[in-house]
Design a protein around this motif. Structure first.
Motif, PDB file in Angstrom:
ATOM      1  N   LEU A 299      -8.297   0.507   1.915  1.00  0.00           N
ATOM      2  CA  LEU A 299      -9.331  -0.200   1.163  1.00  0.00           C
ATOM      3  C   LEU A 299      -8.991  -0.265  -0.313  1.00  0.00           C
ATOM      4  O   LEU A 299      -9.068  -1.319  -0.936  1.00  0.00           O
ATOM      5  CB  LEU A 299     -10.689   0.472   1.361  1.00  0.00           C
ATOM      6  CG  LEU A 299     -11.847  -0.161   0.603  1.00  0.00           C
ATOM      7  CD1 LEU A 299     -12.089  -1.594   1.058  1.00  0.00           C
ATOM      8  CD2 LEU A 299     -13.103   0.678   0.760  1.00  0.00           C
ATOM      9  N   ARG A 300      -8.579   0.857  -0.886  1.00  0.00           N
ATOM     10  CA  ARG A 300      -8.261   0.889  -2.325  1.00  0.00           C
ATOM     11  C   ARG A 300      -7.111  -0.058  -2.648  1.00  0.00           C
ATOM     12  O   ARG A 300      -7.130  -0.737  -3.668  1.00  0.00           O
ATOM     13  CB  ARG A 300      -7.924   2.318  -2.754  1.00  0.00           C
ATOM     14  CG  ARG A 300      -7.656   2.452  -4.225  1.00  0.00           C
ATOM     15  CD  ARG A 300      -8.904   2.200  -5.040  1.00  0.00           C
ATOM     16  NE  ARG A 300      -8.556   2.189  -6.462  1.00  0.00           N
ATOM     17  CZ  ARG A 300      -9.023   1.303  -7.329  1.00  0.00           C
ATOM     18  NH1 ARG A 300      -9.877   0.383  -6.955  1.00  0.00           N
ATOM     19  NH2 ARG A 300      -8.656   1.347  -8.581  1.00  0.00           N
ATOM     20  N   ALA A 301      -6.117  -0.120  -1.782  1.00  0.00           N
ATOM     21  CA  ALA A 301      -4.986  -1.023  -2.021  1.00  0.00           C
ATOM     22  C   ALA A 301      -5.461  -2.470  -2.079  1.00  0.00           C
ATOM     23  O   ALA A 301      -4.982  -3.254  -2.894  1.00  0.00           O
ATOM     24  CB  ALA A 301      -3.933  -0.845  -0.943  1.00  0.00           C
ATOM     25  N   MET A 302      -6.422  -2.846  -1.221  1.00  0.00           N
ATOM     26  CA  MET A 302      -6.979  -4.209  -1.257  1.00  0.00           C
ATOM     27  C   MET A 302      -7.730  -4.431  -2.564  1.00  0.00           C
ATOM     28  O   MET A 302      -7.603  -5.469  -3.194  1.00  0.00           O
ATOM     29  CB  MET A 302      -7.933  -4.431  -0.083  1.00  0.00           C
ATOM     30  CG  MET A 302      -7.246  -4.628   1.250  1.00  0.00           C
ATOM     31  SD  MET A 302      -8.380  -5.098   2.585  1.00  0.00           S
ATOM     32  CE  MET A 302      -9.038  -3.513   3.063  1.00  0.00           C
ATOM     33  N   GLU A 303      -8.513  -3.451  -2.971  1.00  0.00           N
ATOM     34  CA  GLU A 303      -9.314  -3.584  -4.196  1.00  0.00           C
ATOM     35  C   GLU A 303      -8.436  -3.715  -5.433  1.00  0.00           C
ATOM     36  O   GLU A 303      -8.748  -4.487  -6.336  1.00  0.00           O
ATOM     37  CB  GLU A 303     -10.250  -2.387  -4.345  1.00  0.00           C
ATOM     38  CG  GLU A 303     -11.357  -2.373  -3.321  1.00  0.00           C
ATOM     39  CD  GLU A 303     -12.257  -1.172  -3.452  1.00  0.00           C
ATOM     40  OE1 GLU A 303     -13.458  -1.348  -3.232  1.00  0.00           O
ATOM     41  OE2 GLU A 303     -11.778  -0.061  -3.775  1.00  0.00           O
ATOM     42  N   VAL A 304      -7.338  -2.974  -5.480  1.00  0.00           N
ATOM     43  CA  VAL A 304      -6.428  -3.031  -6.626  1.00  0.00           C
ATOM     44  C   VAL A 304      -5.899  -4.445  -6.831  1.00  0.00           C
ATOM     45  O   VAL A 304      -5.696  -4.890  -7.953  1.00  0.00           O
ATOM     46  CB  VAL A 304      -5.270  -2.018  -6.445  1.00  0.00           C
ATOM     47  CG1 VAL A 304      -4.141  -2.270  -7.421  1.00  0.00           C
ATOM     48  CG2 VAL A 304      -5.788  -0.600  -6.588  1.00  0.00           C
ATOM     49  N   LEU A 305      -5.713  -5.177  -5.732  1.00  0.00           N
ATOM     50  CA  LEU A 305      -5.221  -6.550  -5.826  1.00  0.00           C
ATOM     51  C   LEU A 305      -6.302  -7.535  -6.256  1.00  0.00           C
ATOM     52  O   LEU A 305      -6.037  -8.715  -6.425  1.00  0.00           O
ATOM     53  CB  LEU A 305      -4.646  -6.991  -4.479  1.00  0.00           C
ATOM     54  CG  LEU A 305      -3.370  -6.276  -4.067  1.00  0.00           C
ATOM     55  CD1 LEU A 305      -2.951  -6.724  -2.677  1.00  0.00           C
ATOM     56  CD2 LEU A 305      -2.264  -6.529  -5.061  1.00  0.00           C
ATOM     57  N   GLY A 306      -7.535  -7.056  -6.395  1.00  0.00           N
ATOM     58  CA  GLY A 306      -8.613  -7.933  -6.839  1.00  0.00           C
ATOM     59  C   GLY A 306      -9.114  -8.875  -5.767  1.00  0.00           C
ATOM     60  O   GLY A 306      -9.656  -9.929  -6.075  1.00  0.00           O
ATOM     61  N   GLN A 307      -8.919  -8.516  -4.509  1.00  0.00           N
ATOM     62  CA  GLN A 307      -9.406  -9.355  -3.421  1.00  0.00           C
ATOM     63  C   GLN A 307     -10.927  -9.436  -3.504  1.00  0.00           C
ATOM     64  O   GLN A 307     -11.596  -8.427  -3.624  1.00  0.00           O
ATOM     65  CB  GLN A 307      -9.001  -8.781  -2.064  1.00  0.00           C
ATOM     66  CG  GLN A 307      -7.524  -8.790  -1.814  1.00  0.00           C
ATOM     67  CD  GLN A 307      -6.985 -10.196  -1.560  1.00  0.00           C
ATOM     68  OE1 GLN A 307      -7.708 -11.080  -1.150  1.00  0.00           O
ATOM     69  NE2 GLN A 307      -5.714 -10.385  -1.829  1.00  0.00           N
ATOM     70  N   ARG A 308     -11.448 -10.639  -3.475  1.00  0.00           N
ATOM     71  CA  ARG A 308     -12.893 -10.826  -3.470  1.00  0.00           C
ATOM     72  C   ARG A 308     -13.378 -11.076  -2.057  1.00  0.00           C
ATOM     73  O   ARG A 308     -12.658 -11.617  -1.234  1.00  0.00           O
ATOM     74  CB  ARG A 308     -13.274 -12.010  -4.347  1.00  0.00           C
ATOM     75  CG  ARG A 308     -13.149 -11.662  -5.825  1.00  0.00           C
ATOM     76  CD  ARG A 308     -13.813 -12.700  -6.644  1.00  0.00           C
ATOM     77  NE  ARG A 308     -12.754 -13.578  -7.148  1.00  0.00           N
ATOM     78  CZ  ARG A 308     -12.975 -14.640  -7.876  1.00  0.00           C
ATOM     79  NH1 ARG A 308     -14.190 -15.004  -8.163  1.00  0.00           N
ATOM     80  NH2 ARG A 308     -11.980 -15.359  -8.300  1.00  0.00           N
ATOM     81  N   GLY A 309     -14.618 -10.676  -1.807  1.00  0.00           N
ATOM     82  CA  GLY A 309     -15.208 -10.911  -0.504  1.00  0.00           C
ATOM     83  C   GLY A 309     -14.916  -9.836   0.511  1.00  0.00           C
ATOM     84  O   GLY A 309     -15.369  -9.928   1.646  1.00  0.00           O
ATOM     85  N   ILE A 310     -14.173  -8.843   0.136  1.00  0.00           N
ATOM     86  CA  ILE A 310     -13.911  -7.740   1.047  1.00  0.00           C
ATOM     87  C   ILE A 310     -14.938  -6.661   0.750  1.00  0.00           C
ATOM     88  O   ILE A 310     -14.941  -6.088  -0.328  1.00  0.00           O
ATOM     89  CB  ILE A 310     -12.479  -7.207   0.888  1.00  0.00           C
ATOM     90  CG1 ILE A 310     -11.480  -8.312   1.245  1.00  0.00           C
ATOM     91  CG2 ILE A 310     -12.265  -5.978   1.755  1.00  0.00           C
ATOM     92  CD1 ILE A 310     -10.034  -7.939   1.025  1.00  0.00           C
TER      93      ILE A 310
ATOM     94  N   CYS B  20       0.861  -1.183   0.000  1.00  0.00           N
ATOM     95  CA  CYS B  20       0.000   0.000   0.000  1.00  0.00           C
ATOM     96  C   CYS B  20       0.897   1.234   0.000  1.00  0.00           C
ATOM     97  O   CYS B  20       1.710   1.408   0.914  1.00  0.00           O
ATOM     98  CB  CYS B  20      -0.918  -0.006   1.215  1.00  0.00           C
ATOM     99  SG  CYS B  20      -2.137   1.328   1.241  1.00  0.00           S
ATOM    100  N   ALA B  21       0.738   2.064  -1.005  1.00  0.00           N
ATOM    101  CA  ALA B  21       1.501   3.306  -1.076  1.00  0.00           C
ATOM    102  C   ALA B  21       0.964   4.296  -0.045  1.00  0.00           C
ATOM    103  O   ALA B  21      -0.212   4.245   0.326  1.00  0.00           O
ATOM    104  CB  ALA B  21       1.393   3.898  -2.475  1.00  0.00           C
ATOM    105  N   ALA B  22       1.802   5.206   0.392  1.00  0.00           N
ATOM    106  CA  ALA B  22       1.420   6.181   1.415  1.00  0.00           C
ATOM    107  C   ALA B  22       0.229   7.032   0.992  1.00  0.00           C
ATOM    108  O   ALA B  22      -0.576   7.436   1.828  1.00  0.00           O
ATOM    109  CB  ALA B  22       2.607   7.070   1.756  1.00  0.00           C
ATOM    110  N   GLU B  23       0.082   7.269  -0.293  1.00  0.00           N
ATOM    111  CA  GLU B  23      -1.019   8.105  -0.775  1.00  0.00           C
ATOM    112  C   GLU B  23      -2.270   7.292  -1.135  1.00  0.00           C
ATOM    113  O   GLU B  23      -3.256   7.830  -1.616  1.00  0.00           O
ATOM    114  CB  GLU B  23      -0.577   8.958  -1.970  1.00  0.00           C
ATOM    115  CG  GLU B  23      -0.231   8.177  -3.223  1.00  0.00           C
ATOM    116  CD  GLU B  23       1.186   7.583  -3.241  1.00  0.00           C
ATOM    117  OE1 GLU B  23       1.492   6.873  -4.210  1.00  0.00           O
ATOM    118  OE2 GLU B  23       1.972   7.816  -2.306  1.00  0.00           O
ATOM    119  N   GLN B  24      -2.232   5.997  -0.887  1.00  0.00           N
ATOM    120  CA  GLN B  24      -3.343   5.106  -1.215  1.00  0.00           C
ATOM    121  C   GLN B  24      -4.026   4.646   0.072  1.00  0.00           C
ATOM    122  O   GLN B  24      -3.356   4.248   1.022  1.00  0.00           O
ATOM    123  CB  GLN B  24      -2.794   3.901  -1.979  1.00  0.00           C
ATOM    124  CG  GLN B  24      -3.820   3.013  -2.614  1.00  0.00           C
ATOM    125  CD  GLN B  24      -3.142   1.944  -3.468  1.00  0.00           C
ATOM    126  OE1 GLN B  24      -2.116   1.394  -3.077  1.00  0.00           O
ATOM    127  NE2 GLN B  24      -3.711   1.677  -4.607  1.00  0.00           N
TER     128      GLN B  24
END
Length: 107
Positions: A22-33, A15-19
């Motif tokens: 939640l968005r960092a998890m979504e970028v990875l395509g995590q399902r169920g979150i 996760c970048a400091a400016e991210q």
């Protein structure tokens, strides 16, 4: 770039400091979150920060009380890492992660 660990799950993600978390998890395509409004107003992405430094944007008091925030709870959509973070999902987010883990284990 910081590492975010979801306690008890074995999951880690960058996760970048400016991210926000939640968005960092979504970028990875995590399902169920679960994600709701993504703007700090619904409370679906509530997590407890167990370790690490962070800063957070404005969060609705209808979703997160001052007492909860003092106890380490934040909304992932409004929280940004300043160091590596270990967080623990609460309520709905925790249940979704458990379901995802069961599916990945083929149960």
């Amino acid at each position: 770039m910081h590492t975010v660990e979801i306690a008890g799950s074995g999951l880690r993600y960058p996760c970048a400091a400016e991210q926000n978390l939640l968005r960092a998890m979504e970028v990875l395509g995590q399902r169920g979150i679960p994600a709701g409004c993504r703007g700090g107003g619904c409370g679906v992405c509530k997590v407890r920060i167990e370790a690490g430094d962070f800063h957070a944007g404005k969060m609705s008091r209808a979703c997160l009380s001052e007492a909860e925030q003092r106890d380490g709870l934040v909304l992932a959509c409004k929280t940004y890492p300043d160091s590596d973070i270990r967080l623990r999902p609460v309520a709905l987010l925790q249940r979704c992660l458990e379901k995802q883990r069961w599916r990945e284990q083929g149960r």
